[in-house]
Write a protein that holds these residues in place. Structure first.
Motif, PDB file in Angstrom:
ATOM      1  N   SER A  22       0.811  -1.221   0.000  1.00 13.08           N
ATOM      2  CA  SER A  22       0.000   0.000   0.000  1.00 13.08           C
ATOM      3  C   SER A  22       0.849   1.277   0.000  1.00 13.08           C
ATOM      4  CB  SER A  22      -0.978   0.004   1.172  1.00 13.08           C
ATOM      5  OG  SER A  22      -0.293   0.058   2.394  1.00 13.08           O
ATOM      6  N   TYR A  23       2.183   1.145  -0.021  1.00 12.06           N
ATOM      7  CA  TYR A  23       3.047   2.328  -0.058  1.00 12.06           C
ATOM      8  C   TYR A  23       2.724   3.267  -1.222  1.00 12.06           C
ATOM      9  CZ  TYR A  23       6.228   0.274   3.460  1.00 12.06           C
ATOM     10  OH  TYR A  23       6.776  -0.256   4.590  1.00 12.06           O
ATOM     11  N   PRO A  24       2.520   2.746  -2.436  1.00 10.64           N
ATOM     12  CA  PRO A  24       2.221   3.671  -3.548  1.00 10.64           C
ATOM     13  C   PRO A  24       0.982   4.534  -3.288  1.00 10.64           C
ATOM     14  CG  PRO A  24       2.830   1.538  -4.421  1.00 10.64           C
ATOM     15  CD  PRO A  24       2.683   1.370  -2.930  1.00 10.64           C
ATOM     16  N   VAL A  25      -0.047   3.955  -2.697  1.00 10.93           N
ATOM     17  CA  VAL A  25      -1.255   4.722  -2.398  1.00 10.93           C
ATOM     18  C   VAL A  25      -0.963   5.788  -1.352  1.00 10.93           C
ATOM     19  CG1 VAL A  25      -3.603   4.572  -1.462  1.00 10.93           C
ATOM     20  CG2 VAL A  25      -2.773   2.811  -3.036  1.00 10.93           C
ATOM     21  N   CYS A  26      -0.186   5.432  -0.342  1.00 12.57           N
ATOM     22  CA  CYS A  26       0.187   6.404   0.701  1.00 12.57           C
ATOM     23  C   CYS A  26       0.987   7.556   0.103  1.00 12.57           C
ATOM     24  CB  CYS A  26       1.021   5.726   1.785  1.00 12.57           C
ATOM     25  SG  CYS A  26       0.154   4.479   2.751  1.00 12.57           S
ATOM     26  N   ILE A  27       1.945   7.228  -0.751  1.00 13.36           N
ATOM     27  CA  ILE A  27       2.781   8.259  -1.362  1.00 13.36           C
ATOM     28  C   ILE A  27       1.949   9.150  -2.274  1.00 13.36           C
ATOM     29  CG2 ILE A  27       4.739   8.676  -2.912  1.00 13.36           C
ATOM     30  CD1 ILE A  27       5.924   6.010  -1.749  1.00 13.36           C
ATOM     31  N   ASP A  28       1.074   8.544  -3.078  1.00 17.01           N
ATOM     32  CA  ASP A  28       0.213   9.326  -3.969  1.00 17.01           C
ATOM     33  C   ASP A  28      -0.684  10.273  -3.175  1.00 17.01           C
ATOM     34  OD1 ASP A  28       1.371   7.901  -6.035  1.00 17.01           O
ATOM     35  OD2 ASP A  28      -0.418   6.705  -6.467  1.00 17.01           O
ATOM     36  N   SER A  29      -1.266   9.774  -2.109  1.00 25.26           N
ATOM     37  CA  SER A  29      -2.132  10.592  -1.270  1.00 25.26           C
ATOM     38  C   SER A  29      -1.359  11.753  -0.654  1.00 25.26           C
ATOM     39  CB  SER A  29      -2.736   9.711  -0.176  1.00 25.26           C
ATOM     40  OG  SER A  29      -3.543  10.464   0.677  1.00 25.26           O
ATOM     41  N   PHE A  30      -0.171  11.449  -0.121  1.00 26.12           N
ATOM     42  CA  PHE A  30       0.664  12.486   0.472  1.00 26.12           C
ATOM     43  C   PHE A  30       1.030  13.555  -0.557  1.00 26.12           C
ATOM     44  CE2 PHE A  30       4.960  14.140   1.073  1.00 26.12           C
ATOM     45  CZ  PHE A  30       4.810  14.805   2.282  1.00 26.12           C
ATOM     46  N   THR A  31       1.475  13.126  -1.747  1.00 27.69           N
ATOM     47  CA  THR A  31       1.896  14.109  -2.744  1.00 27.69           C
ATOM     48  C   THR A  31       0.729  14.960  -3.233  1.00 27.69           C
ATOM     49  OG1 THR A  31       1.784  12.464  -4.531  1.00 27.69           O
ATOM     50  CG2 THR A  31       3.931  12.836  -3.503  1.00 27.69           C
TER      51      THR A  31
END
Length: 66
Positions: A22-31
């Protein structure tokens, strides 16, 4: 704590709790939130900047070498 520091702290806590898948989703949300709040990716800590750059390379938005 200022808004930038608060957002960075929340992101780091989210990544610690998240499964690697789920890291990609977390990073996308943060950015998305960072871009909305601050308009640019300036003033990111180096460790978060690397995560964002790696994700951008995964999406084909920039070269892998930086």
């Amino acid at each position: 704590m200022d808004k930038r520091a608060s957002l960075i702290k929340a992101f780091k806590e989210e990544i610690k709790r998240a499964r690697p898948a789920s890291y990609p989703v977390c990073i996308d949300s943060f950015t998305n939130l960072w871009q909305y709040e601050f308009g640019s990716f300036e003033q990111l800590p180096p460790d978060i900047e690397r995560l964002v750059a790696y994700r951008a390379a995964e999406l084909g938005l920039m070269d892998d070498d930086g």
